[in-house]
Scaffold this motif. Structure first.
Motif, PDB file in Angstrom:
ATOM      1  N   GLY A  40     -19.889   6.823 -12.430  1.00 38.97           N
ATOM      2  CA  GLY A  40     -19.941   6.480 -10.879  1.00 38.97           C
ATOM      3  C   GLY A  40     -19.481   5.960  -9.606  1.00 38.97           C
ATOM      4  O   GLY A  40     -18.826   6.289  -8.968  1.00 38.97           O
ATOM      5  N   GLN A  46     -23.490  15.550 -20.078  1.00 34.32           N
ATOM      6  CA  GLN A  46     -21.748  14.796 -20.785  1.00 34.32           C
ATOM      7  C   GLN A  46     -20.693  16.190 -20.961  1.00 34.32           C
ATOM      8  O   GLN A  46     -20.114  15.959 -21.948  1.00 34.32           O
ATOM      9  CB  GLN A  46     -22.818  14.134 -21.874  1.00 34.32           C
ATOM     10  N   TRP A  52     -21.935   4.752 -17.049  1.00 36.54           N
ATOM     11  CA  TRP A  52     -22.180   5.012 -15.751  1.00 36.54           C
ATOM     12  C   TRP A  52     -21.950   4.922 -15.685  1.00 36.54           C
ATOM     13  O   TRP A  52     -21.426   5.140 -13.342  1.00 36.54           O
ATOM     14  CB  TRP A  52     -23.463   5.364 -15.918  1.00 36.54           C
ATOM     15  N   TRP A  53     -21.695   3.285 -15.059  1.00 33.93           N
ATOM     16  CA  TRP A  53     -20.713   2.377 -14.675  1.00 33.93           C
ATOM     17  C   TRP A  53     -18.799   3.100 -14.198  1.00 33.93           C
ATOM     18  O   TRP A  53     -18.911   2.976 -12.690  1.00 33.93           O
ATOM     19  CB  TRP A  53     -20.534   0.762 -15.001  1.00 33.93           C
ATOM     20  N   TYR A  82     -29.526   5.078 -22.814  1.00 35.40           N
ATOM     21  CA  TYR A  82     -29.172   6.179 -21.338  1.00 35.40           C
ATOM     22  C   TYR A  82     -28.027   6.629 -21.254  1.00 35.40           C
ATOM     23  O   TYR A  82     -27.432   6.428 -19.773  1.00 35.40           O
ATOM     24  CB  TYR A  82     -29.403   4.485 -20.686  1.00 35.40           C
ATOM     25  N   GLY A 108     -26.859  10.654 -20.497  1.00 31.96           N
ATOM     26  CA  GLY A 108     -27.117  11.467 -19.402  1.00 31.96           C
ATOM     27  C   GLY A 108     -27.209  12.576 -20.329  1.00 31.96           C
ATOM     28  O   GLY A 108     -26.858  12.718 -21.518  1.00 31.96           O
ATOM     29  N   GLY A 114     -25.720   6.713 -11.273  1.00 35.31           N
ATOM     30  CA  GLY A 114     -24.555   6.805 -12.256  1.00 35.31           C
ATOM     31  C   GLY A 114     -24.994   8.444 -12.211  1.00 35.31           C
ATOM     32  O   GLY A 114     -23.838   8.764 -12.165  1.00 35.31           O
ATOM     33  N   TYR A 115     -26.007   8.799 -12.682  1.00 35.07           N
ATOM     34  CA  TYR A 115     -26.252  10.690 -12.648  1.00 35.07           C
ATOM     35  C   TYR A 115     -26.265  11.394 -11.049  1.00 35.07           C
ATOM     36  O   TYR A 115     -25.236  12.329 -11.479  1.00 35.07           O
ATOM     37  CB  TYR A 115     -27.422  10.920 -13.293  1.00 35.07           C
ATOM     38  N   GLN A 145     -28.284   4.240 -14.973  1.00 34.59           N
ATOM     39  CA  GLN A 145     -28.856   5.919 -15.331  1.00 34.59           C
ATOM     40  C   GLN A 145     -29.211   6.609 -14.281  1.00 34.59           C
ATOM     41  O   GLN A 145     -28.085   7.964 -13.938  1.00 34.59           O
ATOM     42  CB  GLN A 145     -29.626   5.921 -16.402  1.00 34.59           C
TER      43      GLN A 145
END
Length: 598
Positions: A205, A596, A201-202, A591, A593, A386-387, A383
């Motif tokens: 994102g 994916q 996510w980091w 955590y 997604g 990021g999504y 989470q």
């Protein structure tokens, strides 16, 4: 996250068309265990010990491994020798004549007439610095979740060219999760072993924000004429770069002014970083997408996931070297003037640029220090944010229905990693010991025709076979031949109701923290060419480690969504009231997604 995927409050998601409660599905639901909204280091990933990465090693030949830490003393020795040679060359008459003809900097007439570095360059430079910090840290965390790099599509142990882990032990049930290693908290992000869900996510994102920043930079660069500061306009750049190299190594700093034009070695380095390394990072990242790779097979057959992953890593190495050398020369070749160019939009020796840089550095350091504790305390926020950033791309890629027939039996990998928590319940042991004679696949929920199918029933349905590549979210891959039943056949058999939006697959295995493993998939992906229930692998029944008796294949998603040891399937309107409500076991507990594809 799950609440946005449609809803129908008037219909129970655990009933058939008749409205009667489905006892089998209700039993599956009671075995689910929601995850926590904060990361508990004592129980994380089933109590996984925080095994640390080893010093990086590169394979030389077939079985010799070179510890890259030796490059530090060796590099220092090479640098000393290079300085001695450069000093000798610098005093040579012929070399001096060459350097006179090629003084090191080519100044285009336009740059001489309109010098300067505008303020927007400094602003975008800061944002690039800030975001690269998160990208590099999270990228290292992703790397060590499968701490090996390969050049071949199949991630066969012993064939890697780079590793930060010991050799794979001789254990037939050794999993990719067992093979992961950790990094110190302030090096990796989050810095805890097997936190790849949060690290991605980091990484993904912030990548989106970095791309936006880069696009703004490109647009302004070419609409203002600043591109001349970064793009060579004469072949003289190469002999000039030789001159600058000799000057640097002989410790005679070149007398140039970046306010007007960079010296040729700077110019080439900046050009490669901005126009080669940065796009290559993006393209190699996209080549690791299961959805894109299985759709654009002509590209992925050449640049497969392992080639892309290795190239992605080498680009990271380039960035790290560039940052180290760049900072070194900024400090040693006139720090005040250089910082004024980069952060003050002025050409003098005042302290303005240094002051702005100091504020920027404090912000970067605060972000660096805060990132890990914030992530551990608020993983759901990471989470969700990021999504929100990468989710639109994930949904877009899922529309790329893969085409069958891209791979052949010659592509089948000699080894396919095991992964997941193996089933060990009395129910599963009985089924396994009796060759699954009593196994029943229960298909219920929002369907017209609920079904209970034995293995014999499944084998009696039209046979579907495909050779496809497995993409694990941890980074390993492999090709296998899968045989079984197309999910389209299952859809035709049970006839989902119009309000069925998601298909939930329940496993006979538990997840790492207890409770039934499950995962939800969008119903429109169930009719894809390469979505199937497999009971055979490479012309033999599935083995225990690979999901016997039945596993899912959905080739536009990463492997953790390919539920193994399937016990039941439920068609639902939404997944927000299933388990922890995030779309699957790893989504609830680690955590990940629920989409994916990247």
């Amino acid at each position: 996250m799950g609440n946005v995927e449609g809803h129908n409050p008037d219909r129970s998601t655990t009933s058939t068309r008749s409205g009667r409660p489905d006892t089998a599905v209700a039993a599956y639901r009671t075995d689910l265990q929601p995850g926590e909204d904060a990361l508990n280091l004592d129980t994380w990933a089933g109590g996984l010990s925080n095994t640390r990465a080893l010093a990086p090693r590169v394979r030389l030949g077939r079985g010799t491994w070179f510890n890259l830490l030796w490059l530090l003393p060796l590099g220092f020795i090479v640098l000393l020798v290079a300085v001695a040679v450069a000093k000798g060359l610098y005093d040579n008459a012929s070399v001096q004549a060459f350097m006179t003809r090629h003084p090191g900097t080519h100044v285009p007439p336009e740059s001489a007439a309109d010098p300067g570095i505008p303020a927007w360059v400094g602003v975008l430079h800061f944002f690039n610095l800030f975001m690269m910090m998160f990208i590099i840290r999270s990228g290292l965390q992703i790397l060590v979740d499968h701490p090996r790099l390969y050049w071949t599509r199949g991630s066969t142990p012993g064939r890697e060219w780079f590793r930060v882990q010991k050799p794979v032990p001789d254990d037939p049930l050794w999993t990719a999760k067992d093979d992961s290693v950790g990094l110190p908290a302030q090096v990796g992000l989050p810095g805890v072993r097997h936190t790849i869900g949060l690290a991605r996510w980091w990484h993904l994102g912030v990548d989106v924000l970095w791309l936006v920043n880069g696009l703004v930079f490109y647009v302004l660069l070419f609409t203002t004429g600043q591109w001349r500061h970064l793009v060579p306009t004469s072949w003289e750049v190469f002999p000039n770069a030789v001159t600058v190299t000799i000057e640097y190594l002989s410790l005679n700093w070149p007398d140039t002014n970046g306010w007007v034009a960079y010296n040729s070695l700077q110019l080439l380095t900046y050009f490669l970083t901005v126009f080669v390394a940065a796009p290559l990072a993006v393209l190699s990242g996209l080549c690791m997408s299961p959805a894109l790779s299985t759709r654009f097979t002509r590209i992925s057959n050449v640049v497969n996931i392992q080639v892309a992953r290795s190239v992605h890593f080498l680009v990271l190495v380039w960035f790290l070297l560039f940052i180290t050398i760049h900072v070194t020369f900024v400090v040693t070749t006139g720090v005040l003037r250089n910082l004024n160019h980069m952060f003050g939009a002025r050409d003098d020796d005042s302290w303005v640029g240094f002051g702005v840089f100091s504020v920027a550095l404090v912000i970067v350091l605060l972000g660096w220090v805060a990132a890990t504790p914030v992530t551990l305390r608020h993983p759901r926020i990471v989470q969700r944010v990021g999504y929100a950033l990468i989710g639109p791309a994930q949904r877009l890629f899922e529309h790329a229905d893969a085409r069958p027939g891209a791979l052949t039996e010659q592509d089948i990998s000699p080894y396919l990693w095991h992964n997941g928590t193996y089933p060990d319940s009395a129910e599963y042991r009985h089924l396994y010991d009796t060759d699954f004679a009593d196994y029943r696949l229960r298909i219920h929920g929002l369907v017209d025709h609920p079904a209970e199918l034995s293995l014999a029933d499944l084998r009696a349905l039209p046979y579907h076979e495909q050779i496809t590549q497995h993409f694990c979210i941890q980074g390993w891959s492999g090709v296998a031949k899968w045989g079984g039943v197309s999910m389209q056949t299952i859809l035709d058999l049970v006839t989902p109701l119009p309000e069925a939006r998601w298909v939930v697959f329940y496993s006979l295995a538990e997840g790492a923290n207890g409770g039934t493993y499950y995962d939800a998939h969008a119903i429109d992906q169930m009719s894809h060419h390469l979505t199937m229930l497999a009971y055979n692998m490479n012309d033999a029944p599935l083995t225990y480690g690979h999901g016997a008796p039945l596993r899912l294949r959905n080739e536009v998603q990463h492997g953790f969504k390919h539920v193994k040891w399937i016990r039941g399937i439920e068609f639902v309107t939404r997944f927000s009231d299933v388990g922890g409500g995030h779309g699957g076991y790893n989504e609830d507990h680690e955590y990940y997604g629920y989409r994916q594809s990247l």
